[in-house]
Scaffold this active site. Sequence first.
Site: not given
Lengths: 248, 248, 248, 248
Positions: C74, C163, C95, C93
């Site tokens: 990603e 996500h 989660h 980025h």
Amino acid sequence: MTDLATELALANRILAHEGVLDAFGHVSVRHPADPGRYLLSRARAPLLVEPDDILQFTLDSEPVRPAKVQLYAERVIHGSIYQVRSDVMAVCHHHAPAVMPFCVAGKPIVPVFHVGATIGERLPLWDQHDEFGDTNLLVVKPKEGRSLARALGRHAVVLMRRHGATVVGGGLQEVVSRAIFLCQNAEYQMRAYLLGSPAPLRGGEVKLAGAVNAMPSVVARTWEYWQARLVASGFWPPPSPRQRRTRR
Amino acid sequence: MTDLATELALANRILAHEGVLDAFGHVSVRHPADPGRYLLSRARAPLLVEPDDILQFTLDSEPVRPAKVQLYAERVIHGSIYQVRSDVMAVCHHHAPAVMPFCVAGKPIVPVFHVGATIGERLPLWDQHDEFGDTNLLVVKPKEGRSLARALGRHAVVLMRRHGATVVGGGLQEVVSRAIFLCQNAEYQMRAYLLGSPAPLRGGEVKLAGAVNAMPSVVARTWEYWQARLVASGFWPPPSPRQRRTRR
Amino acid sequence: MTDLATELALANRILAHEGVLDAFGHVSVRHPADPGRYLLSRARAPLLVEPDDILQFTLDSEPVRPAKVQLYAERVIHGSIYQVRSDVMAVCHHHAPAVMPFCVAGKPIVPVFHVGATIGERLPLWDQHDEFGDTNLLVVKPKEGRSLARALGRHAVVLMRRHGATVVGGGLQEVVSRAIFLCQNAEYQMRAYLLGSPAPLRGGEVKLAGAVNAMPSVVARTWEYWQARLVASGFWPPPSPRQRRTRR
Amino acid sequence: MTDLATELALANRILAHEGVLDAFGHVSVRHPADPGRYLLSRARAPLLVEPDDILQFTLDSEPVRPAKVQLYAERVIHGSIYQVRSDVMAVCHHHAPAVMPFCVAGKPIVPVFHVGATIGERLPLWDQHDEFGDTNLLVVKPKEGRSLARALGRHAVVLMRRHGATVVGGGLQEVVSRAIFLCQNAEYQMRAYLLGSPAPLRGGEVKLAGAVNAMPSVVARTWEYWQARLVASGFWPPPSPRQRRTRR
């Protein structure tokens, strides 16, 4: 078998350290050379399992060699599934705190984020009482194991009412990551109810995202991470034979 | 008595490390040779209790030998129960975070999974205010202890409104595991309310599943696990006499 | 580049240790001398990233030097944002567990306390399905990255449906603290729903309080704190070359 | 002053280790010989405060000796309260996770169990916006400090809307235990809402139970416990002068 026994001891301890297993629960792996056997620890808390604790069982869940140690009462869970699912190479049965509220409330767990896709689109919920009436809720008789295996069907996870869950996989590392990601998914799903109604991933998304978690590079990354955390906790490597002698 | 004092110190520290006890709460064991006495630590945070801290008390909760140290104000909880329950060999009083929301809301805890069956089918809820009006909510007077023991009756656990819980057992290891499993059960029950209405185990299931937790092999497995975790935390074994001298 | 690679490895490990990143997620920094490049680790769990793992990428997210190691799938998230946001010097980025329930439920996160002001007044919510239909939910194609960057716009954080989230900042320390404070804010906001309806900070408050978190003295205080906690956990400093040789 | 500076450093670290303070928040103590002064650390994360970081301030919150180090922006909270509350000997300002949801939702915290009685029967809720409009929500100006002190009145705790809480006590150990027990009380109260409507302790119970927590034997027990936990975490004792030199 030494390497696989070590790998299985490591899987036991990772699952315990990551909060899937506690004093109870167990994880097994099918014998790589003899599909009619599987490996499982003697009855011991998974965080403490050592390579020497690993025994071999037939698919009837009888020990291959007579054992003087205590065995897990629920090992038929493993044998019953290996009997009917030739694709399954590893099984984990657990009562993870993140999953238990769903088992208690009888509410389905559904995949709610991309990593959770590994649990599959639908998780059957098996209630031992439906078929067997009042029991101690343990899966100890062969017919109880077969009933659970039927409920599992072709799925990756089966929830067990007021008891826990059983997770299967194509290998030890897959079953470990699936069990851990099931817990994350359940936790996020439960908290999402505080905010609204969580919509699950769509069928197509489950297939596509589920495949990512099986990629070797992803498995290698997670395994290195969980092992490093376990090492930092002091619970890996297991005690050497010399340490065990001293301790006694 | 040295071995039992060590075992009781270990029970104190396990209960603290597993999140049942904090700075407060206590656990006692009845004297194995003299049922008219029980063993309990001097007033100290359970995580720090050492074998030398253990004192003997009569069932009137008076120290057998005059003590110069501070004693737990609520020790009548223990004596009052030993007086009327000859089957009880160990008592734990606590304010575990998992249990407190139920004591605050006045909501019953019910067994919701197989391991939780050890708490029994019904847990009475005792409200000190009903009989004694405004107090500091501590159980310090003999009549308060007797009232609590009456509320406990033949049960395994009594919840105490806006205060905590008291757990009894046929031995030290049973009371430790029952207290820990009570917390797990309460946590799962509370979270299940976010998902729907949790239905408790049926009466027959409670009996059958409750018996499993008392099996020696299960007790041995949990005890080894909790002790290993405590050792890894650095809180066991307790400091040796030499270490204590150095520390001062 | 050695110092910045070390700083980026430290940022990786702090974010993992503070619960923002786990086996997944990544953090990058723009090259201070060449705004057309950014630094990012090879594909590895952030808690384990070492200075030697850090690679340089073009803003098309191609490695500057051919790499034999596995790369994050990603990484276009980073390049796509650096391309259109010249003010952005660092991207994370993740989660994070605190944020996921909002991404699952599709509920906006709003700043609810002064430290949370750093996330800005409004957080856009991007749903990959709107534009791309069923995918594996990963942002791997350049057009997916560009779509996410458009959704981010001039904001500091963009939530990603089912996500996770992507956070940007004017530097590595800012992006680390913003990611951590986003988690705190989300956690408090979610729990506040149990008590009533949380009202967000007013627009003027967000501007004034957000500026505080960017003050060098505040950044220095938090950085010293997070690093000290990481050191105490044993995950910093990273293994020396000698230790790595021995380990193998 | 060395002993008191060490005690204050210890209080800082205990409050951080027990989850009341994080990178932010601070705790002070009034000078025992000069009631017109108080002691407070330079601006530093409380978990890392060392005796040498402790400075003296006038009740106008100016450093008694010119300081070259960074000072907490919000120290007027402490001075403003010491000015109008001669009974207050220690002050703690924090943003504890257990308390924040109440500050966000604007919901009162009430004492719901005997240990929680130490927070008093009623906790005023101060909203800086009422008097000062849009600010950065920090209490930095003398008039802001005075407003907060007025809202506190004769109470033991004042909640601060969208910001945190300020706790006062008759001594350092009292303020530490009150801050910790406030968090426990808030956590249990919040969870009790999941189960029903928690009824607070009655006025008479608050008085009687609150007195228990001030008993020297109770204070000694909690202090020994929190300090032992801090020592086990590796954050006490603070680094010696030699260690600090080596570290640099």
